[in-house]
Scaffold this motif. Structure first.
Motif, PDB file in Angstrom:
ATOM      1  N   CYS A 104      20.782  40.225   7.881  1.00 33.36           N
ATOM      2  CA  CYS A 104      21.869  39.451   7.259  1.00 33.36           C
ATOM      3  C   CYS A 104      22.379  40.167   6.015  1.00 33.36           C
ATOM      4  CB  CYS A 104      21.402  38.051   6.887  1.00 33.36           C
ATOM      5  SG  CYS A 104      22.742  37.104   6.141  1.00 33.36           S
ATOM      6  N   CYS A 123      24.822  33.176  11.664  1.00 31.50           N
ATOM      7  CA  CYS A 123      23.595  33.202  10.863  1.00 31.50           C
ATOM      8  C   CYS A 123      23.438  31.879  10.108  1.00 31.50           C
ATOM      9  CB  CYS A 123      23.611  34.365   9.876  1.00 31.50           C
ATOM     10  SG  CYS A 123      22.054  34.481   8.965  1.00 31.50           S
ATOM     11  N   CYS A 133      20.684  31.512   7.949  1.00 32.20           N
ATOM     12  CA  CYS A 133      19.606  31.777   6.985  1.00 32.20           C
ATOM     13  C   CYS A 133      19.890  31.042   5.673  1.00 32.20           C
ATOM     14  CB  CYS A 133      19.438  33.277   6.754  1.00 32.20           C
ATOM     15  SG  CYS A 133      20.625  34.006   5.604  1.00 32.20           S
ATOM     16  N   CYS A 151      22.905  32.399   3.690  1.00 34.59           N
ATOM     17  CA  CYS A 151      24.208  32.020   4.242  1.00 34.59           C
ATOM     18  C   CYS A 151      24.501  30.557   3.936  1.00 34.59           C
ATOM     19  CB  CYS A 151      24.256  32.284   5.750  1.00 34.59           C
ATOM     20  SG  CYS A 151      24.457  34.038   6.132  1.00 34.59           S
TER      21      CYS A 151
HETATM   22 ZN   LIG Z   1      22.445  34.919   6.770  1.00 30.43          ZN
END
Ligand SMILES: [Zn+2]
Length: 715
Positions: free
Chosen positions: A179, A219, A221, A224
């Motif tokens: 990422c 994504c 995560c 993010c």
């Molecule tokens: Zn991410």
């Protein structure tokens, strides 16, 4: 600006989030106009060596990767290494190659790939002795088998789906996507850049997969999630948040899920959900933010190092939504963009003109140039797609002094070009001074508004791609423009809005002013019926200009009719529909409008006539030739020269005696007009007829590509 925060908001974001995450939220500026005067000069100044134009070769992959992937020939190690000696570099020099892309970091780890990095370092030393520049390839995935042992924090750098699972690189499940919103991964990449500049002595970096994964693989995560909330906070006041979502509390906002398990969220045909719209915009903005950081970091290490990225460019797909790519943001921060789209120039048996001209034009309208692989080894399937001469002609005509990749390692083009192609490369090198520092002359600008193209692709994108096809095949001097270009429309004669349904009030004012001051406007279908949030307007946005409500065939207006009228000092034409010749694919959000649909629309004559009328029939160049001939007109201000490029997409049918009409600036005359072509040796002086500013000349013959230089001088 919002000053008053709600209790919920204070609790949610006041202090805790950033501290526990130990990273500072990036700043997401709205896309600004590409104005060199306002930019940081050390970043914006192009490395001087780019003035030599680009003829490239490539290797890209490290030896270790070929072996791990498992599909390389038995002698891969020998083949890979034998390309890196002095004789190979000498051979590139003879071909005219001046830039070679070498592997730097695929993602297996700097130690695991150390022998490839060392090979790149030694190759760079040899290449530099021969005056050849070297770029280093950097991938975006992490090979956990080795990378995680070298970088113990790397498992925390993964992109994860809504169930927290890693994203694979296709069927190569040993590669997990990293990422780029993750501060740890960003720091690691800076280490790679530093190694590339200080130890390998690279002149450029090439980042692959400059994009996000398509939905449903966004994504999710923690970085993010948090950056997305920061993005919303930065872009909206509390009042705007309430208007947009019905509430202003952002603590509960998450990256939108797709319900991966059962059943998946049905892909709608038009994106109305405000949060999903903002998530798509965030993906674009955050990628551009990392790209800006990367560009600035490289320039600090060495101001002569350039940057290239490969974002899976394909302007007939809505890549902003699919891949999180917004060129108008990304291309502020690099010198080049790569395209691997399968639109090699050709005329098909069923009468479609396929080209990469949209990508070339998109990059050029943002002041950058495109990297394209033009030549692979002769037995490669690639060559089934159209005549290779035409690809190189397209690059010379439409790109900014960059003919693309014409050779390379055993997976690419090798060390030999067929003679007919070598003639094109030689022609390109010989004319480098005519190609650098040029800009396309754009009489007709066609808008690709983000909120229309990306969020309603089955309508806005389809009409736009087909309208571009008309502008191309009917040979208008045209360019693709983006939202950012609406801030200054004064250099265009006509603006085309092909079903650009979602435009902001500010954009409508810019368009209105352009017409009042004498510009021409051609609009179709439901143009300007929605706001940039895709909310229906109380009153169609351009109703006053057109004197009618533009609701399109499916809209509120029962029977919209074509209209033409004068408005202010300008002219406006409305055409009710762009009528596809081939039924487009069904509406869906990830929309692939591939070249099989690119046949000229049924009413292309009506649409092209509307453009002519709106421009009062005054174009800088018009070419009388069949629909399989295209043209590009550029100017070089320093030398007062215009260059007209002509391409024949039916290689097997040379054309003769084509009349070209030009309209040169007032007070100028043509001192000399010269025709040259890589298909034929020699220069031919053309005789100019007519009286300034409207002149004409005859092009006696066109095989595949002709290049006409028009040297202008004051009368
Ligand atoms: Zn991410």
């Amino acid at each position: 600006m919002s000053t008053r925060r709600s209790f919920f908001k204070q609790v949610a974001v006041g202090a805790t989030a950033w501290r526990t995450l130990d990273f500072s939220p990036p700043s997401f500026a709205a896309p600004a106009p590409a104005d060199p005067a306002s930019a940081d000069p050390s970043v914006e100044r192009r490395p001087a060596w780019l003035g030599d134009g680009i003829v490239a070769a490539g290797y890209l992959e490290p030896l270790e990767f070929y072996v791990r992937r498992g599909d390389a020939p038995g002698d891969v190690s020998q083949r890979w290494k034998e390309d890196f000696n002095d004789a190979a570099v000498q051979r590139y020099k003879e071909m005219g190659v001046n830039l070679v892309v070498m592997p730097l970091h695929k993602g297996m780890g700097l130690k695991t790939e150390s022998s490839s990095i060392d090979a790149a370092r030694k190759f760079t030393e040899i290449a530099h002795r021969h005056g050849i520049k070297v770029a280093g390839y950097v991938g975006s995935s992490m090979f956990y088998e080795t990378f995680y042992a070298e970088e113990p924090d790397a498992p925390g750098w993964e992109q994860v789906d809504e169930r927290g699972r890693p994203m694979y690189y296709g069927d190569q499940t040993f590669r997990h996507a990293a990422c780029r919103n993750n501060p740890g991964y960003r720091a690691f990449l800076r280490k790679v850049l530093q190694l590339g500049v200080t130890e390998v002595k690279l002149d450029m970096f090439h980042f692959d997969q400059l994009q996000w994964w398509p939905e449903p693989l966004s994504c999710h995560c923690k970085y993010c999630q948090e950056s997305f909330r920061a993005y919303l906070r930065q872009n909206y006041t509390d009042d705007q948040l309430t208007q947009r979502f019905g509430f202003s509390y952002l603590g509960g906002i998450r990256v939108p899920d797709f319900n991966l398990d059962s059943p998946p969220v049905r892909s709608p045909s038009e994106l109305k959900d405000p949060l999903r719209q903002d998530w798509a915009r965030f993906r674009c903005a955050s990628l551009a933010d990392w790209w800006r950081e990367t560009h600035e970091y490289i320039r600090k290490l060495n101001p002569e190092v350039a940057l290239l990225g490969n974002p899976t460019l394909a302007p007939a797909n809505n890549c902003g939504f699919i891949y999180g790519i917004d060129l108008q943001q990304l291309l502020q921060h690099s010198e080049f963009v790569w395209s691997e789209e399968g639109n090699q120039a050709r005329w098909t048996a069923d009468g479609r003109l396929v080209s990469m001209i949209r990508s070339y034009k998109a990059a050029r309208s943002l002041g950058k140039s495109l990297f394209v692989t033009q030549w692979l080894l002769p037995n490669h399937a690639y060559h089934a797609e159209g005549p290779p001469r035409l690809r190189l002609a397209e690059a010379i005509a439409y790109n900014h002094a960059n003919i693309g990749v014409v050779g390379g390692g055993w997976e690419l083009g090798g060390h030999d070009l067929p003679l007919e192609l070598q003639k094109y490369v030689d022609f390109f090198r010989r004319h480098n001074k005519d190609l650098v520092g040029t800009t396309p002359i754009i009489d007709v600008a066609i808008l690709r508004s983000f909120a229309s193209i990306e969020f309603n692709p089955a309508k806005s994108l389809v009409s736009t791609v087909l309208m571009e096809q008309i502008l191309l095949q009917c040979k208008f001097p045209f360019g693709l423009i983006f939202d950012t270009h609406l801030q200054d429309l004064s250099k265009y004669k006509v603006l085309v809005l092909a079903n650009q349904d979602a435009l902001s009030d500010e954009q409508l004012n810019q368009i209105r002013r352009f017409v009042e001051e004498g510009g021409g406007l051609v609009a179709t279908e439901a143009t300007a019926t929605l706001t940039e949030w895709r909310k229906k307007r109380d009153k169609p946005g351009l109703a006053d200009i057109f004197g009618i409500a533009l609701d399109g065939p499916q809209g509120g207006e029962k029977n919209p009719k074509p209209a033409r009228r004068e408005f202010g000092k300008g002219r406006v034409a409305y055409v009710t529909q762009v009528v596809p010749e081939i039924e487009p694919p069904p509406a869906t959000m990830s929309y692939y409008f591939s070249n099989q649909y690119w046949k000229l629309p049924k009413n292309y004559e009506e649409l092209s006539e509307a453009v002519r009328w709106a421009a009062r029939r005054e174009f800088c160049a018009q070419v009388d030739a069949p629909l399989w001939v295209t043209m590009e007109l550029t100017e070089q201000k320093d030398t007062n020269t215009w260059f007209l490029h002509l391409l024949n997409f039916k290689e097997e049918q040379p054309l003769t005696d084509m009349r070209v009409q030009i309209r040169i600036p007032a007070g100028m005359r043509v001192r000399e007009a010269v025709l040259e072509s890589p298909d034929e040796s020699g220069r031919r002086t053309l005789s100019i007829e007519g009286r300034e500013p409207a002149l004409s000349f005859m092009v006696p013959k066109l095989d595949v590509y002709d290049f006409v230089s028009l040297r202008l001088e004051r009368n």
